[in-house]
Design a protein around this motif. Structure first.
Motif, PDB file in Angstrom:
ATOM      1  N   ILE A  76      37.960  30.136  46.421  1.00 21.29           N
ATOM      2  CA  ILE A  76      38.548  29.827  45.172  1.00 21.29           C
ATOM      3  C   ILE A  76      38.046  29.399  43.477  1.00 21.29           C
ATOM      4  N   PRO A  77      37.749  30.299  42.773  1.00 23.60           N
ATOM      5  CA  PRO A  77      36.004  29.791  41.448  1.00 23.60           C
ATOM      6  C   PRO A  77      37.104  28.573  41.335  1.00 23.60           C
ATOM      7  N   GLU A  78      37.637  28.873  40.767  1.00 19.04           N
ATOM      8  CA  GLU A  78      37.972  27.058  40.016  1.00 19.04           C
ATOM      9  C   GLU A  78      38.977  26.716  40.158  1.00 19.04           C
TER      10      GLU A  78
ATOM     11  N   ILE B 127      37.637  40.405  51.877  1.00 14.13           N
ATOM     12  CA  ILE B 127      39.418  40.162  52.122  1.00 14.13           C
ATOM     13  C   ILE B 127      40.629  40.294  51.065  1.00 14.13           C
ATOM     14  N   ARG B 128      40.052  41.414  50.233  1.00 15.64           N
ATOM     15  CA  ARG B 128      41.241  41.859  48.725  1.00 15.64           C
ATOM     16  C   ARG B 128      42.399  41.998  50.073  1.00 15.64           C
ATOM     17  N   PRO B 129      42.209  43.349  50.809  1.00 16.42           N
ATOM     18  CA  PRO B 129      43.126  44.054  51.600  1.00 16.42           C
ATOM     19  C   PRO B 129      43.712  42.670  52.188  1.00 16.42           C
TER      20      PRO B 129
ATOM     21  N   VAL C  90      48.041  29.018  49.393  1.00 15.21           N
ATOM     22  CA  VAL C  90      46.878  29.522  48.645  1.00 15.21           C
ATOM     23  C   VAL C  90      45.872  29.826  49.762  1.00 15.21           C
ATOM     24  N   VAL C  91      44.962  31.426  49.850  1.00 14.06           N
ATOM     25  CA  VAL C  91      43.734  31.390  51.158  1.00 14.06           C
ATOM     26  C   VAL C  91      43.016  31.174  50.354  1.00 14.06           C
ATOM     27  N   SER C  92      41.679  29.813  50.922  1.00 14.98           N
ATOM     28  CA  SER C  92      40.617  29.370  50.989  1.00 14.98           C
ATOM     29  C   SER C  92      39.655  29.567  52.004  1.00 14.98           C
TER      30      SER C  92
ATOM     31  N   SER D  24      55.660  48.558  44.136  1.00 17.77           N
ATOM     32  CA  SER D  24      56.214  47.531  42.826  1.00 17.77           C
ATOM     33  C   SER D  24      55.000  47.717  42.293  1.00 17.77           C
ATOM     34  N   LYS D  25      53.446  46.999  42.693  1.00 18.96           N
ATOM     35  CA  LYS D  25      52.196  47.089  42.533  1.00 18.96           C
ATOM     36  C   LYS D  25      52.129  48.138  41.736  1.00 18.96           C
ATOM     37  N   GLY D  26      52.215  49.610  42.008  1.00 20.37           N
ATOM     38  CA  GLY D  26      51.878  51.114  41.211  1.00 20.37           C
ATOM     39  C   GLY D  26      51.451  51.713  41.960  1.00 20.37           C
TER      40      GLY D  26
ATOM     41  N   ASN E 113      35.026  22.356  42.649  1.00 20.22           N
ATOM     42  CA  ASN E 113      35.106  24.074  42.625  1.00 20.22           C
ATOM     43  C   ASN E 113      33.752  25.170  43.686  1.00 20.22           C
ATOM     44  N   LEU E 114      34.136  26.162  42.864  1.00 20.73           N
ATOM     45  CA  LEU E 114      33.188  26.993  43.992  1.00 20.73           C
ATOM     46  C   LEU E 114      31.290  26.774  44.385  1.00 20.73           C
ATOM     47  N   GLU E 115      31.178  26.363  42.822  1.00 14.73           N
ATOM     48  CA  GLU E 115      29.831  26.411  42.866  1.00 14.73           C
ATOM     49  C   GLU E 115      29.573  24.769  42.804  1.00 14.73           C
TER      50      GLU E 115
ATOM     51  N   GLY F  14      31.212  23.637  46.311  1.00 14.97           N
ATOM     52  CA  GLY F  14      31.385  24.137  47.375  1.00 14.97           C
ATOM     53  C   GLY F  14      30.019  25.205  48.541  1.00 14.97           C
ATOM     54  N   ASN F  15      30.180  25.941  47.297  1.00 11.69           N
ATOM     55  CA  ASN F  15      28.758  27.129  47.780  1.00 11.69           C
ATOM     56  C   ASN F  15      27.419  26.278  47.739  1.00 11.69           C
ATOM     57  N   ILE F  16      27.044  26.068  46.648  1.00  5.30           N
ATOM     58  CA  ILE F  16      25.573  25.535  46.612  1.00  5.30           C
ATOM     59  C   ILE F  16      25.723  24.261  47.513  1.00  5.30           C
ATOM     60  N   GLY F  17      26.770  23.150  47.781  1.00  2.00           N
ATOM     61  CA  GLY F  17      26.394  22.042  48.784  1.00  2.00           C
ATOM     62  C   GLY F  17      26.664  21.956  50.157  1.00  2.00           C
ATOM     63  N   TYR F  18      26.465  23.630  50.635  1.00  2.00           N
ATOM     64  CA  TYR F  18      26.641  24.082  52.324  1.00  2.00           C
ATOM     65  C   TYR F  18      25.347  25.182  52.095  1.00  2.00           C
ATOM     66  N   LYS F  19      24.813  25.229  50.883  1.00  2.00           N
ATOM     67  CA  LYS F  19      23.453  25.696  51.337  1.00  2.00           C
ATOM     68  C   LYS F  19      22.387  24.904  51.277  1.00  2.00           C
TER      69      LYS F  19
HETATM   70  N1  ACO Z   1      44.414  32.791  48.130  1.00  5.08           N
HETATM   71  C1  ACO Z   1      45.816  34.392  48.722  1.00  5.08           C
HETATM   72  N2  ACO Z   1      46.657  35.261  47.446  1.00  5.08           N
HETATM   73  C2  ACO Z   1      45.473  35.934  46.555  1.00  5.08           C
HETATM   74  C3  ACO Z   1      43.711  34.035  46.349  1.00  5.08           C
HETATM   75  C4  ACO Z   1      44.084  33.348  47.022  1.00  5.08           C
HETATM   76  N3  ACO Z   1      43.309  32.999  47.046  1.00  5.08           N
HETATM   77  N4  ACO Z   1      43.374  34.964  45.427  1.00  5.08           N
HETATM   78  C5  ACO Z   1      43.503  36.592  44.861  1.00  5.08           C
HETATM   79  N5  ACO Z   1      44.743  36.719  45.495  1.00  5.08           N
HETATM   80  C6  ACO Z   1      45.932  37.660  45.747  1.00  5.08           C
HETATM   81  C7  ACO Z   1      46.858  37.993  44.785  1.00  5.08           C
HETATM   82  O1  ACO Z   1      48.305  37.451  44.182  1.00  5.08           O
HETATM   83  C8  ACO Z   1      46.962  39.914  43.934  1.00  5.08           C
HETATM   84  O2  ACO Z   1      48.305  39.424  44.839  1.00  5.08           O
HETATM   85  P1  ACO Z   1      48.546  40.472  44.601  1.00  5.08           P
HETATM   86  O3  ACO Z   1      48.030  41.840  44.261  1.00  5.08           O
HETATM   87  O4  ACO Z   1      50.331  40.764  45.752  1.00  5.08           O
HETATM   88  O5  ACO Z   1      50.006  39.835  43.106  1.00  5.08           O
HETATM   89  C9  ACO Z   1      45.533  39.560  45.265  1.00  5.08           C
HETATM   90  O6  ACO Z   1      45.704  38.676  45.842  1.00  5.08           O
HETATM   91  C10 ACO Z   1      44.588  40.207  44.051  1.00  5.08           C
HETATM   92  O7  ACO Z   1      44.288  39.862  43.434  1.00  5.08           O
HETATM   93  P2  ACO Z   1      43.157  39.202  41.980  1.00  5.08           P
HETATM   94  O8  ACO Z   1      43.372  37.740  41.564  1.00  5.08           O
HETATM   95  O9  ACO Z   1      43.532  40.538  41.776  1.00  5.08           O
HETATM   96  O10 ACO Z   1      42.340  38.985  43.149  1.00  5.08           O
HETATM   97  P3  ACO Z   1      40.573  39.589  42.450  1.00  5.08           P
HETATM   98  O11 ACO Z   1      40.387  41.012  44.124  1.00  5.08           O
HETATM   99  O12 ACO Z   1      40.222  39.990  41.664  1.00  5.08           O
HETATM  100  O13 ACO Z   1      40.217  37.959  43.368  1.00  5.08           O
HETATM  101  C11 ACO Z   1      38.398  36.940  45.449  1.00  5.08           C
HETATM  102  C12 ACO Z   1      40.516  37.703  45.029  1.00  5.08           C
HETATM  103  C13 ACO Z   1      38.007  38.654  45.917  1.00  5.08           C
HETATM  104  C14 ACO Z   1      38.788  36.318  46.450  1.00  5.08           C
HETATM  105  C15 ACO Z   1      38.040  36.262  44.212  1.00  5.08           C
HETATM  106  O14 ACO Z   1      38.404  34.745  43.858  1.00  5.08           O
HETATM  107  C16 ACO Z   1      36.450  35.927  44.261  1.00  5.08           C
HETATM  108  O15 ACO Z   1      35.632  37.427  43.856  1.00  5.08           O
HETATM  109  N6  ACO Z   1      36.666  35.187  44.676  1.00  5.08           N
HETATM  110  C17 ACO Z   1      34.748  34.490  45.136  1.00  5.08           C
HETATM  111  C18 ACO Z   1      34.620  35.251  46.321  1.00  5.08           C
HETATM  112  C19 ACO Z   1      33.136  35.016  46.736  1.00  5.08           C
HETATM  113  O16 ACO Z   1      31.854  35.620  45.265  1.00  5.08           O
HETATM  114  N7  ACO Z   1      32.233  34.354  47.094  1.00  5.08           N
HETATM  115  C20 ACO Z   1      30.720  33.373  46.748  1.00  5.08           C
HETATM  116  C21 ACO Z   1      30.253  34.575  47.863  1.00  5.08           C
HETATM  117  S1  ACO Z   1      30.710  34.030  49.959  1.00  5.08           S
HETATM  118  C22 ACO Z   1      29.627  33.094  50.498  1.00  5.08           C
HETATM  119  O17 ACO Z   1      28.255  32.770  49.799  1.00  5.08           O
HETATM  120  C23 ACO Z   1      29.365  32.225  52.426  1.00  5.08           C
END
Ligand code: ACO
Length: 331
Positions: free
Chosen positions: A177-179, A133-135, A148-150, A90-92, A276-278, A280-285
């Motif tokens: 989750i960035p924002e 995590i995208r897969p 939501v996944v976090s 369904s997503k092509g 937000n992610l800025e 959180g990420n800066i804070g833990y580091k």
């Molecule tokens: N929870 C649940 N589902 C989600 C979430 C989420 N947080 N985010 C995206 N999805 C799902 C979407 O609904 C979509 O599902 P579908 O295809 O079945 O409709 C699928 O995932 C892909 O969605 P996109 O919007 O295309 O997501 P994308 O792959 O672009 O982004 C990602 C998801 C990779 C998690 C993005 O939010 C991201 O890049 N986050 C920041 C990651 C990062 O760089 N972190 C910092 C470094 S880590 C460190 O320092 C420890």
């Protein structure tokens, strides 16, 4: 016992099956030898068998107890491609694209979990957080009841730390989750408290952080955190949670009493939810580097099966620890 040692001890009792898609990556191979020698988990290494064995021999890593699966030749690949096609048509996604995607090691490992052939996955020594995590976001999806996944980090403070010697704090979300919206912040709060309880045995006291405490500043960003507090209380009325709070009001008793009088959380918080992610990420580091805390994570929370991400700068022992965490999460 240090937190990670107790998690490793628990993993050893579980005998979970963990996939390592970066099968020929040198730190992964050294970790695989240690994990199987210590009996922390059963491992699947994904990749070309000859290349993996040659690299392991070069490193002196005994991976004889690991199972190697090559998606290019495995009998499982066709079934995984079919599953991926059904889930994503369904997503092509076309049958041709599904066949190609199922041969990608991270997708292959994710599909192993989806079809019950593995209990969890650890990757990210080479791949970015997004590619790791995208897969799973596409295939594994969230646990029932989770929107939501976090992510969160378990921050273990050193024994000589003046604030809380040897204490464990949970920081979320620092990696996904960035924002976040108010709803997503509420979900991060609930998930981080559950992760802290499950992995570190803490009794959660959750502070929703901001640059304002209980209306001391007026701004859209403050209103968002206030809305998140309302939503989290609706979703989990039993959870000890307060906000919006500044970090000192969350952590320091005297400041907490002053800025949020009568709060059961202010001054005693052990789960910190960043706006937000800025932050959180800066804070833990900062806490990791300046306070010498051991940062365990990012622990990806909310997926129906556990997938965890490594930093590209990870060490062999980071991989061993993350496999143990993943095994315990698969319980
Ligand atoms: N929870 C649940 N589902 C989600 C979430 C989420 N947080 N985010 C995206 N999805 C799902 C979407 O609904 C979509 O599902 P579908 O295809 O079945 O409709 C699928 O995932 C892909 O969605 P996109 O919007 O295309 O997501 P994308 O792959 O672009 O982004 C990602 C998801 C990779 C998690 C993005 O939010 C991201 O890049 N986050 C920041 C990651 C990062 O760089 N972190 C910092 C470094 S880590 C460190 O320092 C420890």
């Amino acid at each position: 016992m240090a937190l990670l040692d107790s998690i490793i001890a628990e993993a050893k009792k579980l005998n979970k099956r963990i996939v390592l898609p970066e099968g020929d990556e040198p730190r992964t191979l050294k970790a695989a030898a240690e994990i199987t020698k210590e009996g922390i988990a059963k491992l699947y290494l994904i990749g070309n068998e000859a290349a993996i064995k040659a690299k392991a021999a070069e490193l002196g890593a005994d991976i004889s107890a690991c199972e190697i699966i090559d998606p290019e030749t495995s009998g499982l690949t066709a079934k995984y491609a079919e599953t991926f096609y059904e889930l994503r048509k369904s997503k092509g996604v076309t049958p041709e694209l599904a066949s190609k995607t199922a041969k990608d090691a991270t997708y292959f490992g994710t599909l192993m979990m989806k079809l019950g052939d593995a209990d969890g996955m650890v990757s990210g020594a080479v791949h970015s957080t997004g590619d790791t995590i995208r897969p799973s976001l596409q295939i594994i999806k969230t646990k029932p009841g989770v929107s939501v996944v976090s992510s969160c980090f378990l921050m273990e403070l050193p024994e000589d730390n003046a604030y809380k010697p040897g204490g464990v704090l949970v920081f979320g979300d620092c990696a996904v989750i960035p924002e976040p919206t108010a709803d997503e912040l509420a979900a991060i709060a609930i998930a981080s408290s559950q992760t802290g309880k499950a992995l570190a045995g803490i009794e959660p006291k959750v502070a929703m952080l901001s640059f304002s405490s209980k209306g001391s500043a007026k701004h859209d960003r403050v209103s968002k955190v206030q809305e998140a507090v309302r939503k989290a209380k609706e979703l989990a009325p039993e959870l000890a949670l307060d906000g919006e709070l500044q970090a000192d009001a969350a952590l320091v008793e005297a400041v907490g009493k002053l800025k949020s009088p009568g709060s059961a959380v202010a001054g005693q918080a052990n789960v910190l939810v960043f706006p937000n992610l800025e932050a959180g990420n800066i804070g833990y580091k900062l806490v990791e580097r300046l306070a010498g805390a051991q940062a365990l994570g990012p622990i990806i929370q909310g997926l129906a099966k556990p997938v965890n991400d490594l930093s590209r700068g990870c060490s062999v022992s980071d991989i061993v620890g993350m496999v143990a965490i993943t095994a315990v999460m698969a319980k």
